[in-house]
Design a protein around this motif. Structure first.
Motif, PDB file in Angstrom:
ATOM      1  N   ARG A  65      -1.129  65.081  49.021  1.00 51.24           N
ATOM      2  CA  ARG A  65      -0.067  64.522  49.866  1.00 51.24           C
ATOM      3  C   ARG A  65       0.859  63.658  49.002  1.00 51.24           C
ATOM      4  O   ARG A  65       0.400  62.698  48.367  1.00 51.24           O
ATOM      5  CB  ARG A  65      -0.661  63.682  51.009  1.00 51.24           C
ATOM      6  CG  ARG A  65      -1.546  64.502  51.919  1.00 51.24           C
ATOM      7  CD  ARG A  65      -1.983  63.747  53.157  1.00 51.24           C
ATOM      8  NE  ARG A  65      -2.903  64.568  53.939  1.00 51.24           N
ATOM      9  CZ  ARG A  65      -3.264  64.334  55.200  1.00 51.24           C
ATOM     10  NH1 ARG A  65      -2.763  63.270  55.829  1.00 51.24           N
ATOM     11  NH2 ARG A  65      -4.096  65.134  55.823  1.00 51.24           N
ATOM     12  N   THR A 116       3.519  66.029  60.421  1.00 52.50           N
ATOM     13  CA  THR A 116       4.528  66.777  59.680  1.00 52.50           C
ATOM     14  C   THR A 116       5.478  65.775  59.037  1.00 52.50           C
ATOM     15  O   THR A 116       5.867  64.786  59.661  1.00 52.50           O
ATOM     16  CB  THR A 116       5.326  67.738  60.581  1.00 52.50           C
ATOM     17  OG1 THR A 116       5.996  66.992  61.610  1.00 52.50           O
ATOM     18  CG2 THR A 116       4.417  68.767  61.219  1.00 52.50           C
ATOM     19  N   ASP A 175      -2.773  69.793  61.071  1.00 55.21           N
ATOM     20  CA  ASP A 175      -2.692  70.299  62.440  1.00 55.21           C
ATOM     21  C   ASP A 175      -4.021  70.959  62.757  1.00 55.21           C
ATOM     22  O   ASP A 175      -5.033  70.712  62.075  1.00 55.21           O
ATOM     23  CB  ASP A 175      -1.496  71.240  62.648  1.00 55.21           C
ATOM     24  CG  ASP A 175      -1.556  72.508  61.813  1.00 55.21           C
ATOM     25  OD1 ASP A 175      -2.627  72.791  61.217  1.00 55.21           O
ATOM     26  OD2 ASP A 175      -0.534  73.231  61.764  1.00 55.21           O
ATOM     27  N   GLY A 216       9.395  68.398  57.781  1.00 52.28           N
ATOM     28  CA  GLY A 216       9.179  69.781  58.199  1.00 52.28           C
ATOM     29  C   GLY A 216       7.947  70.430  57.606  1.00 52.28           C
ATOM     30  O   GLY A 216       7.606  71.561  57.974  1.00 52.28           O
ATOM     31  N   GLN A 217       7.254  69.741  56.697  1.00 52.86           N
ATOM     32  CA  GLN A 217       6.049  70.289  56.089  1.00 52.86           C
ATOM     33  C   GLN A 217       4.816  69.807  56.855  1.00 52.86           C
ATOM     34  O   GLN A 217       4.684  68.622  57.157  1.00 52.86           O
ATOM     35  CB  GLN A 217       5.933  69.857  54.632  1.00 52.86           C
ATOM     36  CG  GLN A 217       7.044  70.388  53.740  1.00 52.86           C
ATOM     37  CD  GLN A 217       6.864  69.955  52.292  1.00 52.86           C
ATOM     38  OE1 GLN A 217       6.260  68.932  52.012  1.00 52.86           O
ATOM     39  NE2 GLN A 217       7.391  70.751  51.368  1.00 52.86           N
ATOM     40  N   VAL A 218       3.916  70.735  57.157  1.00 58.70           N
ATOM     41  CA  VAL A 218       2.700  70.401  57.898  1.00 58.70           C
ATOM     42  C   VAL A 218       1.654  69.865  56.931  1.00 58.70           C
ATOM     43  O   VAL A 218       1.261  70.551  55.978  1.00 58.70           O
ATOM     44  CB  VAL A 218       2.151  71.634  58.636  1.00 58.70           C
ATOM     45  CG1 VAL A 218       0.836  71.286  59.340  1.00 58.70           C
ATOM     46  CG2 VAL A 218       3.175  72.162  59.641  1.00 58.70           C
ATOM     47  N   TRP A 219       1.238  68.620  57.169  1.00 57.19           N
ATOM     48  CA  TRP A 219       0.162  68.022  56.373  1.00 57.19           C
ATOM     49  C   TRP A 219      -1.168  68.108  57.119  1.00 57.19           C
ATOM     50  O   TRP A 219      -2.226  68.099  56.493  1.00 57.19           O
ATOM     51  CB  TRP A 219       0.469  66.566  56.040  1.00 57.19           C
ATOM     52  CG  TRP A 219       1.594  66.388  55.070  1.00 57.19           C
ATOM     53  CD1 TRP A 219       2.462  67.348  54.613  1.00 57.19           C
ATOM     54  CD2 TRP A 219       1.978  65.177  54.417  1.00 57.19           C
ATOM     55  NE1 TRP A 219       3.372  66.815  53.743  1.00 57.19           N
ATOM     56  CE2 TRP A 219       3.106  65.480  53.593  1.00 57.19           C
ATOM     57  CE3 TRP A 219       1.522  63.872  54.444  1.00 57.19           C
ATOM     58  CZ2 TRP A 219       3.752  64.520  52.813  1.00 57.19           C
ATOM     59  CZ3 TRP A 219       2.151  62.898  53.670  1.00 57.19           C
ATOM     60  CH2 TRP A 219       3.248  63.228  52.858  1.00 57.19           C
ATOM     61  N   ARG A 262      -2.332  65.610  63.817  1.00 54.02           N
ATOM     62  CA  ARG A 262      -1.127  66.414  63.609  1.00 54.02           C
ATOM     63  C   ARG A 262      -0.123  65.553  62.865  1.00 54.02           C
ATOM     64  O   ARG A 262       0.204  64.447  63.282  1.00 54.02           O
ATOM     65  CB  ARG A 262      -0.530  66.869  64.947  1.00 54.02           C
ATOM     66  CG  ARG A 262       0.820  67.576  64.812  1.00 54.02           C
ATOM     67  CD  ARG A 262       1.314  68.090  66.154  1.00 54.02           C
ATOM     68  NE  ARG A 262       1.292  67.068  67.195  1.00 54.02           N
ATOM     69  CZ  ARG A 262       2.221  66.114  67.332  1.00 54.02           C
ATOM     70  NH1 ARG A 262       3.228  66.038  66.470  1.00 54.02           N
ATOM     71  NH2 ARG A 262       2.137  65.231  68.304  1.00 54.02           N
TER      72      ARG A 262
END
Length: 357
Positions: free
Chosen positions: A76, A58, A66, A61-64, A56
């Motif tokens: 990335r 982030t 999960d 605030g951006q999810v890289w 997990r």
């Protein structure tokens, strides 16, 4: 607001990684630990070069990564500085920088070429090829190249490990300058306490693939239950402000929370924020103010903890000076003779204070 939040679990033959922590979106967070602690493996997971069994991550605030998302490495927006510079040999320094600019992955936090050239003093080197550079110069170019990809996160994997003492001394001031200029999070892998003390704002202390502790640099340095306090070079690292200079005696005075210390003269304007290092071996304790002593840095302090040192003949005494913590390493005999106890007020005599940045 926390801008970097991660958790990774990974099992490999003979090693497992199970880490979780969050850190600020500005400043340098040191991933500190000795060989085999999982520092580089963690960095590879963050970069997407290693897919963990569970991940997990982030950033801003951006999810890289999960349960349902895994952003591949090439998507990335990271800058990665390795131990070896790995420059493109057929290009000049400027060519290497332009190559990075052409591969920018993000339009946020745009870092301009002229800024990076200025920060890392690369102007005189732009027309040289990499084989004409010293080790320290090559690594400065590698850092510049990583920055010019316009990353939202900078990863540095022991960038000074392959350099000799002279090259390390050359490049450290540039890393200190970047610390004050960059507005993105930096994860800095190291097993060198000196590098961490000079550069980091936060420490994530790793051991055998686990997080032992996280927190501000001085908090982790002075926790008597953690390994850094048990090192021969155990120290504190506290922030202060230059107040004045004494040109006659070549001294500079730095105001800390609990008093003012004198250091060897440093050319900086009064009001400049600095970081000073206080070695545990350079602190002695007394029950009353000492008269006719050569030690000019002496303060009343409160004992906040006493712990056994690695040397069975010694103890570590954690001291509170107006909210700043530092350590004294003294013999058990001295501690018993003075009747030291938690909350007792004593006088700390600091033989020397070093300016870190």
């Amino acid at each position: 607001m926390t801008d970097l939040n991660l958790a990774f679990r990974l099992a490999r033959p003979g090693f497992s990684l199970d880490v979780s922590f969050a850190t600020s979106g500005i400043g340098i967070t040191a991933l500190f630990g000795y060989s085999g602690s999982g520092k580089t493996t963690l960095l590879r997971c963050i970069a997407g070069l290693e897919q963990a069994d569970y991940g997990r991550l982030t950033v801003n605030g951006q999810v890289w990564a999960d349960d349902t998302t895994f952003l591949p490495s090439h998507r990335r927006p990271i800058g990665y500085v390795f131990q070896e510079a790995n420059l493109l040999q057929h290009l000049t320094v400027e060519g290497n920088l332009n190559y990075a600019i052409a591969r920018q992955r993000s339009q946020n936090n745009v870092i301009r070429k002229q800024e990076v050239v200025h920060w890392l003093a690369l102007g005189p080197l732009l027309k040289r090829r990499s084989m004409q550079l010293s080790g320290g110069q090559r690594q400065r170019v590698a850092i510049a190249r990583a920055l010019l990809t316009n990353p939202e996160l900078l990863l540095m994997d022991e960038p000074l490990a392959s350099l000799d003492i002279g090259s390390k001394a050359e490049i450290l001031p540039y890393l200190e300058k970047l610390h004050s200029e960059l507005k993105i999070p930096v994860l800095y892998v190291s097993h060198s306490p000196d590098e961490v003390i000079r550069l980091a704002d936060q420490i994530v202390l790793l051991s055998q693939g686990r997080v032992l502790a996280t927190g501000p640099v001085n908090e982790i340095l002075t926790r008597t239950d953690l390994p850094l306090a048990q090192l021969e070079e155990a120290c504190a690292c506290v922030e202060g402000e230059i107040t004045k200079h004494d040109r006659e005696y070549h001294l500079t005075y730095v105001k800390l929370k609990g008093g003012t210390v004198a250091i060897s003269y440093r050319a900086a304007e009064p009001g400049t924020r600095v970081r000073v290092r206080i070695s545990a071996k350079d602190v002695s304790l007394a029950l009353a103010p000492q008269q006719q002593t050569s030690i000019s840095n002496a303060f009343p302090v409160r004992i906040s903890a006493i712990a056994q040192a690695a040397d069975p003949a010694k103890v570590l005494v954690k001291l509170d000076m107006g909210g700043d913590s530092f350590l004294a390493q003294i013999t058990r005999l001295s501690a018993d003779t003075l009747g030291l106890a938690v909350d007792k007020i004593v006088y700390a005599q600091i033989k020397s204070v070093a300016l870190m940045r």
